[in-house]
Design a protein around this motif. Structure first.
Motif, PDB file in Angstrom:
ATOM      1  N   SER A 166       0.845  -1.192   0.000  1.00 31.82           N
ATOM      2  CA  SER A 166       0.000   0.000   0.000  1.00 31.82           C
ATOM      3  C   SER A 166       0.887   1.251   0.000  1.00 31.82           C
ATOM      4  CB  SER A 166      -0.884  -0.001   1.252  1.00 31.82           C
ATOM      5  OG  SER A 166      -0.058   0.200   2.397  1.00 31.82           O
TER       6      SER A 166
ATOM      7  N   GLY B  48      -0.636   1.912  -4.943  1.00 30.16           N
ATOM      8  CA  GLY B  48       0.322   1.044  -4.258  1.00 30.16           C
ATOM      9  C   GLY B  48       1.296   0.494  -5.281  1.00 30.16           C
TER      10      GLY B  48
ATOM     11  N   GLN C  39      -4.042  -7.134   1.895  1.00 29.21           N
ATOM     12  CA  GLN C  39      -3.952  -6.228   3.050  1.00 29.21           C
ATOM     13  C   GLN C  39      -3.091  -6.769   4.190  1.00 29.21           C
ATOM     14  OE1 GLN C  39      -5.617  -3.160   3.596  1.00 29.21           O
ATOM     15  NE2 GLN C  39      -6.242  -3.147   1.471  1.00 29.21           N
TER      16      GLN C  39
ATOM     17  N   ASN D  39       0.545  -5.415   4.707  1.00 29.01           N
ATOM     18  CA  ASN D  39       0.458  -3.963   4.925  1.00 29.01           C
ATOM     19  C   ASN D  39      -0.011  -3.658   6.349  1.00 29.01           C
ATOM     20  OD1 ASN D  39       1.150  -2.949   2.245  1.00 29.01           O
ATOM     21  ND2 ASN D  39      -0.680  -4.045   1.592  1.00 29.01           N
TER      22      ASN D  39
ATOM     23  N   ALA E 246      -7.647   1.178   0.982  1.00 30.19           N
ATOM     24  CA  ALA E 246      -6.756   0.223   0.307  1.00 30.19           C
ATOM     25  C   ALA E 246      -5.307   0.707   0.323  1.00 30.19           C
ATOM     26  CB  ALA E 246      -7.216   0.014  -1.127  1.00 30.19           C
ATOM     27  N   MET E 247      -5.124   2.015   0.319  1.00 33.42           N
ATOM     28  CA  MET E 247      -3.759   2.554   0.319  1.00 33.42           C
ATOM     29  C   MET E 247      -3.134   2.509   1.702  1.00 33.42           C
ATOM     30  SD  MET E 247      -3.929   5.720  -2.375  1.00 33.42           S
ATOM     31  CE  MET E 247      -5.335   6.523  -1.662  1.00 33.42           C
TER      32      MET E 247
END
Ligand code: FAD
Length: 402
Positions: A59, A109, A308, A311, A397-398
């Motif tokens: 991300s 990302g 995810q 991250n 999401a980032m």
């Protein structure tokens, strides 16, 4: 001051060791597997259990963390930005698109090969004067009293005894340390296995990632270094994986990708060797016990559907380092239980959101009920049409709302 002990030198343990070293804290890192000798292997990047055939979507927040560690310049040599994400369901009308220019971000990302990420992390650790790296060593006992944690480890059939005021257990999904501490887990087996590989397509990827929900499972196709290379993560029903593995099934696998994606990526021309990973969600009942912190997959292993897991682990590690920096500046105990509990508390909200989101996406899209299918498609359309929803999801999401 005693060195902080990290058990487990996977991607999380190595990254955390570098973060702690940046604070000028001494670290002893214990890893069960013997690392590859990169110099002896020439320019190759051999596999290791953690940094293996997979690729990781980092991300924006994770990229920032590696920038702060001074590693990004090297990492980005083999990283590819994601400029667009297209989400759709095979045989349905709903679809959604995230575009970096619309969300006013440089990218959502970066996708990086684990073999490269692992190699860069390992070599930085090996060069770092604050880190003592012991590989090929298996932690076999862990106990603690009010003042210290004691560890016994086996290396070449010899016992090593170590003590520290703080132990961080980054020893993976089946964490020995977690079991030694008597910490229970909630396990959900998704009855799925992820098929992972790299493919080559006739159309260049142009930094576009696809998430396509197919009847066989949600298929992620992400852009990789090299214009025509793409990373595949395809969770299929457990027990059906043999159909896709092995060289003799190369064409069958390529045909299945072609059928799922149509012409979006052009022709699926070549596939690399496929590897399989069983998928389950494993959540520790607590992440702190006395002077020990569970970190990475040892604390929470989640489904990779939205890229995810790692991250989230990096954000945990980053926040823990902030707490430890404070202790260090004020000459306070690095293993102080109350401080560690505050860290755990501070991380719960981000962790819960990510775990909830990933779990719901998997369960929501794995159900073939026609009413749910309409709901999913309406949801994707709403996602595409309702103002404000996309920036919210993009930010999530980032990894920017940590
Ligand atoms: C198919 C797939 C795709 C994924 N894609 C993404 C993605 O795109 N983005 C993302 O953010 N996340 C992704 N993830 C999640 C990510 O891979 C994990 O979060 C990450 O690998 C966790 O790393 P870890 O270091 O905690 O655990 P591990 O990688 O399991 O490392 C644990 C280490 O501890 C060592 N160890 C174990 N026991 C002992 C012991 N007793 N003594 C000493 N050492 C020990 C092991 O040898 C190992 O090296 C994906 C996961 C899967 C399965």
């Amino acid at each position: 001051m005693q060195a902080i002990i990290i058990v487990g030198g996977g991607m999380v343990g190595l990254s955390l060791a570098l973060m702690l070293a940046k604070l000028e804290l001494k670290v002893t890192l214990l890893e069960a597997i013997k690392y590859p000798d990169y110099q002896a292997q020439g320019g190759e990047t051999p596999y290791h259990s953690s940094f293996d055939a997979r690729n990781t979507a980092l991300s924006r927040r994770s990229v920032e963390i590696y920038q702060e560690l001074g590693l990004w310049e090297t990492l980005q040599q083999y990283a590819t930005p994601i400029h667009q994400v297209h989400i759709s369901e095979q045989g349905s009308f709903g679809k959604a698109k995230l575009v970096n220019t619309e969300e006013k971000v440089e990218s959502f990302g970066q996708v990086i090969e684990n073999a490269w990420l692992g190699r860069v992390l390992l070599q930085s650790v090996q060069k770092n004067a604050f880190i003592e790296l012991i590989d090929g060593v298996q932690v076999t006992q862990l106990s603690q009293d009010k003042n210290k944690v004691s560890i016994t480890a086996l290396k070449d059939n010899h016992e090593i005894q170590l003590q520290s005021q703080l132990v961080i257990a980054a020893d993976g999904r089946d964490s020995f340390c977690r079991q030694a501490l008597g910490i229970g887990v909630d396990v959900h087996d998704y009855d799925q296995v992820a098929i992972v590989t790299t493919v080559q397509t006739s159309k260049p990827h142009q930094q576009v990632g696809f998430e396509r929900f197919s009847p066989l499972g949600p298929l992620a196709l992400l852009p990789l270094h090299g214009d025509y290379r793409r990373s595949v993560v395809w969770p299929v029903k457990k027990g059906t994986e043999q159909e896709w593995l092995g060289e003799e099934n190369d064409q069958h696998f390529l045909d299945a990708l072609q059928q799922t994606y149509g012409d979006r990526a052009g022709k699926f021309e070549k596939t690399g060797k496929r590897f399989s990973y069983p998928l389950s969600q494993v959540l520790a009942h607590q992440q702190i016990s006395g002077r020990v912190v569970l970190m990475g997959n040892a604390a929470h292993t989640i489904h990779p559907v939205a890229g995810q897991g790692f991250n989230l682990c990096l954000r945990d590690a980053f926040v823990l380092c902030r707490y430890l920096a404070h202790q260090q500046q004020h000459g306070l105990d690095l293993g102080d239980h109350e401080m560690l509990k505050s860290y755990e508390q501070a991380r719960l909200s981000d962790q819960k959101k990510v775990i909830f989101f990933c779990d719901k996406v998997v369960r929501g899209f794995s159900n073939h009920n026609p009413i749910l299918k309409i709901a999913r498609n309406t949801g994707l359309l709403a996602f595409d049409l309702i103002p404000g929803v996309k920036p919210m999801v993009a930010t999530f999401a980032m990894g920017l709302k940590a």
